[in-house]
Scaffold this motif. Structure first.
Motif, short mmCIF file in Angstrom:
data_model
loop_
_atom_site.label_atom_id
_atom_site.label_comp_id
_atom_site.label_asym_id
_atom_site.label_seq_id
_atom_site.Cartn_x
_atom_site.Cartn_y
_atom_site.Cartn_z
N SER A 164 5.13 10.86 10.39
CA SER A 164 3.95 11.61 9.96
C SER A 164 3.92 11.78 8.45
O SER A 164 2.85 11.64 7.83
N VAL A 165 5.06 12.09 7.85
CA VAL A 165 5.12 12.24 6.39
C VAL A 165 4.76 10.93 5.71
O VAL A 165 3.98 10.90 4.74
N PHE A 166 5.31 9.82 6.20
CA PHE A 166 5.04 8.52 5.59
C PHE A 166 3.57 8.14 5.74
O PHE A 166 2.91 7.72 4.77
N VAL A 167 3.03 8.27 6.95
CA VAL A 167 1.64 7.88 7.20
C VAL A 167 0.69 8.76 6.40
O VAL A 167 -0.31 8.27 5.84
N THR A 168 0.99 10.05 6.30
CA THR A 168 0.11 10.96 5.55
C THR A 168 0.12 10.62 4.07
O THR A 168 -0.95 10.53 3.44
N ALA A 169 1.29 10.45 3.49
CA ALA A 169 1.38 10.15 2.06
C ALA A 169 0.78 8.78 1.75
O ALA A 169 -0.06 8.65 0.83
N ALA A 170 1.17 7.77 2.50
CA ALA A 170 0.66 6.42 2.25
C ALA A 170 -0.84 6.33 2.52
O ALA A 170 -1.59 5.72 1.73
N GLY A 171 -1.29 6.93 3.59
CA GLY A 171 -2.70 6.88 3.93
C GLY A 171 -3.58 7.60 2.92
O GLY A 171 -4.66 7.12 2.57
N ALA A 172 -3.12 8.76 2.44
CA ALA A 172 -3.90 9.52 1.46
C ALA A 172 -4.00 8.77 0.14
O ALA A 172 -5.08 8.66 -0.45
N LEU A 173 -2.88 8.24 -0.34
CA LEU A 173 -2.90 7.49 -1.61
C LEU A 173 -3.73 6.22 -1.48
O LEU A 173 -4.51 5.87 -2.39
N TYR A 174 -3.57 5.53 -0.38
CA TYR A 174 -4.32 4.28 -0.15
C TYR A 174 -5.82 4.54 -0.09
O TYR A 174 -6.62 3.85 -0.74
N GLN A 175 -6.21 5.56 0.66
CA GLN A 175 -7.63 5.85 0.80
C GLN A 175 -8.22 6.37 -0.51
O GLN A 175 -9.37 6.03 -0.86
N LEU A 176 -7.47 7.16 -1.26
CA LEU A 176 -7.95 7.63 -2.56
C LEU A 176 -8.18 6.46 -3.51
O LEU A 176 -9.18 6.42 -4.24
N PHE A 177 -7.25 5.50 -3.50
CA PHE A 177 -7.38 4.34 -4.38
C PHE A 177 -8.62 3.52 -4.02
O PHE A 177 -9.43 3.18 -4.89
N ILE A 178 -8.78 3.21 -2.74
CA ILE A 178 -9.92 2.41 -2.30
C ILE A 178 -11.23 3.15 -2.56
O ILE A 178 -12.23 2.56 -3.00
N THR A 179 -11.24 4.45 -2.29
CA THR A 179 -12.46 5.24 -2.49
C THR A 179 -12.84 5.28 -3.96
O THR A 179 -14.02 5.14 -4.32
N ALA A 180 -11.85 5.45 -4.84
CA ALA A 180 -12.13 5.54 -6.28
C ALA A 180 -12.66 4.23 -6.84
O ALA A 180 -13.64 4.20 -7.59
N ILE A 181 -12.00 3.12 -6.48
CA ILE A 181 -12.44 1.83 -7.04
C ILE A 181 -13.75 1.35 -6.41
O ILE A 181 -14.38 0.42 -6.93
N THR A 182 -14.15 1.96 -5.29
CA THR A 182 -15.46 1.65 -4.70
C THR A 182 -16.55 2.49 -5.34
O THR A 182 -17.65 2.01 -5.61
N ALA A 183 -16.25 3.76 -5.58
CA ALA A 183 -17.26 4.68 -6.11
C ALA A 183 -17.58 4.41 -7.57
O ALA A 183 -18.74 4.53 -7.99
N TYR A 184 -16.57 4.05 -8.36
CA TYR A 184 -16.79 3.90 -9.81
C TYR A 184 -17.78 2.80 -10.16
O TYR A 184 -18.71 3.03 -10.96
N PRO A 185 -17.68 1.59 -9.61
CA PRO A 185 -18.67 0.56 -9.97
C PRO A 185 -20.10 0.92 -9.57
O PRO A 185 -21.06 0.47 -10.20
N LEU A 186 -20.25 1.75 -8.53
CA LEU A 186 -21.59 2.07 -8.04
C LEU A 186 -22.35 3.01 -8.96
O LEU A 186 -23.55 3.26 -8.74
N ILE A 187 -21.70 3.57 -9.98
CA ILE A 187 -22.42 4.42 -10.92
C ILE A 187 -22.93 3.61 -12.11
O ILE A 187 -23.64 4.14 -12.97
N LYS A 188 -22.57 2.32 -12.16
CA LYS A 188 -22.98 1.47 -13.26
C LYS A 188 -24.36 0.88 -12.99
O LYS A 188 -24.57 0.18 -11.99
N GLN A 189 -25.29 1.17 -13.88
CA GLN A 189 -26.66 0.71 -13.70
C GLN A 189 -26.77 -0.82 -13.80
O GLN A 189 -27.69 -1.41 -13.23
#
Length: 292
Positions: A78-103
């Motif tokens: 549970s500790v491994f899945v929570t830490a890895a999953g949170a970091l992984y999803q934060l990374f993917i979410t951030a790199i997806t959201a940032y380009p979408l603000i570029k006109q």
């Protein structure tokens, strides 16, 4: 807080205080009940009635829980899945959201609408299972991490936060020769800590309490996280996961005491994390409530 000086104002303030204390009590009591039940010795456990405070403390249930390889292994998973999953999803979410603000991003609107489309329409459980099986993720811890790469709702929230960052900061960095990745890593992300902390907490809680995905795709009980083990014990009353093939001696504890101890062990890690991100969380939950 502004204190009222009139009699009616004082009565109103007193009513509010009593109401909030009552709500706090009924909110905290279930956890307190489980906590007390986990430290009750056997002679008190067999007695029916209301146990607000135990007369004696017994930590044998916790000693038993941490002595079992199955439960300790599930906690580590549970500790491994929570830490890895949170970091992984934060990374993917951030790199997806940032380009979408570029006109100037080609097809920005079409890409955004395509992502939003997935919030309302899905293929269903059977196609999803077949996809996971085809990818070879069945009976793998990756099944709890890889498919949960992106939450569209979290992406929209983070995109909104990125849009509120002053564009002058990025423009000045660009003039100095910084590229998109440099601006993203050194300016955007440090300024987005409140949003990232808030989203990270929500993702971590979801990962920690996730039992549905393991139930579908993890046939190997050695890969089960703590939430799945707890569900199997509480719902199916399967104490074999804690016994390891032998029966528990009722001379010092009951099965209910062990169940309470497992519940406490599963809740405490998330509670312990919250104080470290509280200062960011309070600001992060206000995302989008105030427009500049």
């Amino acid at each position: 807080m502004v204190k009222s000086t009139s009699l009616s104002g004082k009565i109103f303030d007193g009513f509010n205080i009593l109401f909030l204390l009552f709500m706090a009590a009924i909110t905290l009591y279930p956890f307190w009940h489980v906590l007390v039940g986990s430290v009750l010795p056997y002679e008190e456990s067999i007695k029916s009635g209301f146990h607000l405070f135990p007369r004696k403390l017994s930590f044998e249930a916790y000693e038993y829980v941490f002595s079992k390889d199955t439960l300790v292994r599930s906690l580590i998973v549970s500790v491994f899945v929570t830490a890895a999953g949170a970091l992984y999803q934060l990374f993917i979410t951030a790199i997806t959201a940032y380009p979408l603000i570029k006109q100037d991003l080609p097809g920005r609107t079409a890409i955004f609408l395509f992502i939003i489309f997935t919030m309302f329409f899905g293929g269903g459980l059977i196609p999803y299972y077949l996809l996971i099986k085809t990818l070879g993720l069945v009976n793998s811890l990756a099944v709890m991490i890889v498919p949960a790469a992106l939450s569209v709702y979290n992406m929209v929230v983070l995109k909104t936060f990125f849009q509120n960052i002053p564009k002058e900061l990025e423009e000045s960095a660009t003039i100095d020769g910084a590229g998109y990745m440099t601006v993203f890593a050194r300016i955007v992300l440090p300024l987005s800590v409140p949003a990232l902390a808030t989203i990270g907490l929500f993702v971590a809680v979801g990962q920690w309490n996730n039992w549905y995905v393991p139930m579908l795709f993890l046939n190997d009980k050695g890969l089960w996280p703590l939430a799945m083990v707890l569900r199997d014990i509480l719902i199916n009353n399967n104490m074999e996961l804690t016994r390891g093939g032998s029966f528990v001696s009722q001379e010092f504890m009951l099965a209910d005491t062990i169940k309470s101890a497992i519940v406490v062990v599963s809740v405490v890690p998330i509670i312990a994390v919250y104080p470290f991100i509280q200062k960011h969380f309070v600001k992060g939950v206000m995302i989008g409530s105030i427009k500049s």
